[in-house]
Design a protein around this motif. Structure first.
Motif, PDB file in Angstrom:
ATOM      1  N   VAL A  41      -2.252 -48.936 -36.305  1.00 18.94           N
ATOM      2  CA  VAL A  41      -2.187 -49.552 -34.983  1.00 18.94           C
ATOM      3  C   VAL A  41      -3.055 -50.805 -34.921  1.00 18.94           C
ATOM      4  N   SER A  42      -4.172 -50.788 -35.641  1.00 18.69           N
ATOM      5  CA  SER A  42      -5.055 -51.954 -35.621  1.00 18.69           C
ATOM      6  C   SER A  42      -4.460 -53.129 -36.379  1.00 18.69           C
ATOM      7  N   PRO A  67       7.233 -51.885 -35.753  1.00 18.36           N
ATOM      8  CA  PRO A  67       6.987 -51.286 -34.437  1.00 18.36           C
ATOM      9  C   PRO A  67       8.220 -50.523 -33.969  1.00 18.36           C
ATOM     10  N   ARG A  68       7.986 -49.465 -33.291  1.00 19.97           N
ATOM     11  CA  ARG A  68       9.044 -48.522 -33.006  1.00 19.97           C
ATOM     12  C   ARG A  68      10.170 -49.103 -32.151  1.00 19.97           C
ATOM     13  N   PRO A  69      11.377 -48.741 -32.461  1.00 20.61           N
ATOM     14  CA  PRO A  69      12.500 -49.156 -31.612  1.00 20.61           C
ATOM     15  C   PRO A  69      12.374 -48.566 -30.219  1.00 20.61           C
ATOM     16  N   GLN A  70      13.121 -49.087 -29.308  1.00 23.34           N
ATOM     17  CA  GLN A  70      13.045 -48.650 -27.912  1.00 23.34           C
ATOM     18  C   GLN A  70      13.628 -47.266 -27.780  1.00 23.34           C
ATOM     19  N   GLU A  71      12.762 -46.307 -27.816  1.00 27.81           N
ATOM     20  CA  GLU A  71      13.236 -44.954 -27.615  1.00 27.81           C
ATOM     21  C   GLU A  71      12.132 -44.218 -26.911  1.00 27.81           C
ATOM     22  N   SER A  72      12.451 -43.509 -25.945  1.00 28.21           N
ATOM     23  CA  SER A  72      11.366 -42.838 -25.257  1.00 28.21           C
ATOM     24  C   SER A  72      11.856 -41.552 -24.641  1.00 28.21           C
ATOM     25  N   ARG A 101       7.576 -42.626 -19.924  1.00 30.27           N
ATOM     26  CA  ARG A 101       6.397 -43.208 -20.551  1.00 30.27           C
ATOM     27  C   ARG A 101       6.401 -42.918 -22.024  1.00 30.27           C
ATOM     28  N   PHE A 102       5.889 -43.837 -22.756  1.00 28.16           N
ATOM     29  CA  PHE A 102       5.919 -43.643 -24.186  1.00 28.16           C
ATOM     30  C   PHE A 102       4.694 -44.254 -24.832  1.00 28.16           C
ATOM     31  N   ARG A 103       4.129 -43.535 -25.753  1.00 31.59           N
ATOM     32  CA  ARG A 103       2.987 -44.060 -26.497  1.00 31.59           C
ATOM     33  C   ARG A 103       3.332 -44.170 -27.965  1.00 31.59           C
ATOM     34  N   TYR A 104       2.694 -45.116 -28.565  1.00 34.31           N
ATOM     35  CA  TYR A 104       2.871 -45.364 -29.990  1.00 34.31           C
ATOM     36  C   TYR A 104       2.060 -44.311 -30.726  1.00 34.31           C
ATOM     37  N   LEU A 138      15.953 -40.319 -24.501  1.00 34.23           N
ATOM     38  CA  LEU A 138      16.776 -41.424 -24.060  1.00 34.23           C
ATOM     39  C   LEU A 138      16.541 -42.599 -24.985  1.00 34.23           C
ATOM     40  N   GLU A 139      17.578 -43.104 -25.522  1.00 33.73           N
ATOM     41  CA  GLU A 139      17.423 -44.263 -26.384  1.00 33.73           C
ATOM     42  C   GLU A 139      17.826 -45.505 -25.624  1.00 33.73           C
ATOM     43  N   ILE A 140      16.883 -46.384 -25.440  1.00 33.41           N
ATOM     44  CA  ILE A 140      17.170 -47.636 -24.784  1.00 33.41           C
ATOM     45  C   ILE A 140      17.194 -48.691 -25.874  1.00 33.41           C
ATOM     46  N   TRP A 153       3.081 -53.032 -30.020  1.00 35.22           N
ATOM     47  CA  TRP A 153       2.668 -52.472 -28.748  1.00 35.22           C
ATOM     48  C   TRP A 153       2.358 -50.998 -28.930  1.00 35.22           C
ATOM     49  N   THR A 154       1.540 -50.506 -28.076  1.00 36.43           N
ATOM     50  CA  THR A 154       1.083 -49.126 -28.247  1.00 36.43           C
ATOM     51  C   THR A 154       1.549 -48.210 -27.131  1.00 36.43           C
ATOM     52  N   GLU A 155       1.981 -48.805 -26.030  1.00 34.76           N
ATOM     53  CA  GLU A 155       2.438 -47.958 -24.944  1.00 34.76           C
ATOM     54  C   GLU A 155       3.500 -48.688 -24.149  1.00 34.76           C
ATOM     55  N   ALA A 156       4.445 -47.967 -23.657  1.00 34.46           N
ATOM     56  CA  ALA A 156       5.483 -48.574 -22.850  1.00 34.46           C
ATOM     57  C   ALA A 156       5.832 -47.637 -21.704  1.00 34.46           C
ATOM     58  N   GLU A 157       6.276 -48.210 -20.627  1.00 32.62           N
ATOM     59  CA  GLU A 157       6.743 -47.414 -19.505  1.00 32.62           C
ATOM     60  C   GLU A 157       8.070 -47.980 -19.031  1.00 32.62           C
TER      61      GLU A 157
END
Lengths: 248, 248
Positions: A30-31, A83-88, A242-245, B90-92, B183-187
């Motif tokens: 992450v750093s 970095p992770r794809p958009q999935e939450s 909400r999603f965290r890495y 959910l995959e966005i 990024w480390t967090e998303a909402e």
DNA sequence: AAGTGGTCTAGACCACAAA
DNA sequence: TTGTGGTCTAGACCACTTG
């Protein structure tokens, strides 16, 4: 009996070792110290440098892989992902539980209840052959006495014959089904629509107001159980994810 | 050196033992043979009955717990859960990747681009102090030449100073950021709105048409990176989430 | 007090894929 | 061919929690 008394683990309590290692490695990623594409040391090397068994390293690396922070392949080793794809994770709560948690009174009001043989439209929606007996329900979820959401539901009576006798006067069909029928698969579709005259009347909103819709199909093994569409006025409901890495 | 030659594992290939055990236990649960609340045999008992080490059982039970099919507590044992609450993945997707996967041409058209010090409104939306330099972008995602979605974005220039020099003429801001900023967090917040005159014009739809909105805030550690709101006409986009009661 | 899961070890064999 | 992760074992100690 021979006992190895040399290094008594000395590990006392609290946070497990593999977790510490997970955090240490995650921090590197992450750093940015270990950028995307970086290849981590092998399990054997990490086990030496952390002074633990290989299985413990494996557990930490497995957790990183679960979080999609790294990819692991035999022979190729463990490498840092982009970095992770958009999935939450989206949590769609039971309406009743959601409202009660917010301290708002809840009631389900049944508006219409009909048993019929599936029309072509019903058959398409529910994914059963035409003529299959179905229960069609319309109801209103009320919060604090005011309309909160409109629900339109079809239940496959072949899958849930006991629904034929249920009046759904006090309990919402969602709750009732959830308590009785184990389901194995579900599909959600989230969309938007303009309220037509009927929707607007029940929800006490103006015609054409944008509404959020959530449709859900559920299966038990290969058998369709129910289809439901829940309609929320746009100002009364939002879905939040909400999603965290990697968790903390 | 002493070797134990008695039961050479005999396990050859393909599916791992813990996976077989996972499937066997899962079948008991999904079939209803072990109903909600049922207490499973202890790890020791299962290890005996399956003829394997306790750690292997632990791995299978851990997988069931990951799937929320069971709950595990020390001393209390492992018990079968109620059917899972409504939660699903959910995959966005990245809009561009989504469209290209569908075989539709994609283009991002920048409509407006301004660097400014954050107004009170900007500050509230982006979660930064008023006066922080921000980049405000409005753009249109086009699919097959036609308007597909409208994007309104604020970027924190303290977090992403290099954005100040980027024109975003060819590449969409989402892509650009995703490639540069970990990024480390998303909402996410999903909602609906009625198109106002400006939105309707850009998307070539009638005023008041219901639209699906997806808002996303992203953080890097404690620092806000960007806020984006994407607006889709209701007939052009749906979010789909599929969920199974345990994989396979 | 006792039984349960949580973690850990120090080995081992194997499958896979890259060199 | 060889290094890597994937899995497995047969123990062990510990923490937690319930009876």
């Amino acid at each position: 009996m021979i006992r190895d008394d040399s290094p008594p683990p000395a590990r006392s309590n609290a946070v497990p070792r593999y977790r510490e290692i997970y955090e240490a490695l995650r921090q590197k990623i992450v750093s940015g110290e270990w950028p995307a594409g970086y290849r981590l040391p092998s399990e054997h090397e990490l086990a030496r440098s952390f002074g633990c068994a290989r299985m413990t390293i494996g557990k930490a690396l497995g957790a990183l892989a679960d979080q999609r922070l790294v990819t692991r392949r035999r022979r190729a080793g463990t490498t840092v992902n982009m970095p992770r794809p958009q999935e939450s994770v989206l949590e769609i709560h039971d309406i009743e539980a959601e409202l009660l948690a917010a301290g708002v009174s809840y009631a389900y009001q049944s508006l219409e209840r009909r048993v019929r043989r599936a029309s072509t439209a019903d058959a398409n929606i529910l994914g059963v052959p035409s003529g299959t007996p179905v229960l069609a329900l319309t109801g209103l979820h009320r919060a604090g006495g005011r309309p909160h959401a409109l629900e339109e539901r079809l239940i496959n009576l072949h899958a849930v014959p006991e629904a034929r006798a249920e009046r759904f006067s006090g309990i919402s069909p969602g709750r009732w089904l959830l308590q009785r029928i184990p389901w194995t698969e579900a599909e959600h579709q989230i969309g938007a629509l303009n309220a037509d005259a009927a929707i607007a009347r029940w929800l006490a909103i103006r015609r054409n107001t944008a509404c959020l819709t959530i449709e859900r199909n559920t299966w038990r093994d290969e058998q369709r159980i129910t289809h439901v569409r829940v309609i929320y006025p746009c100002d009364q409901h939002r879905l939040v994810a909400r999603f965290r890495y990697g968790p903390t």
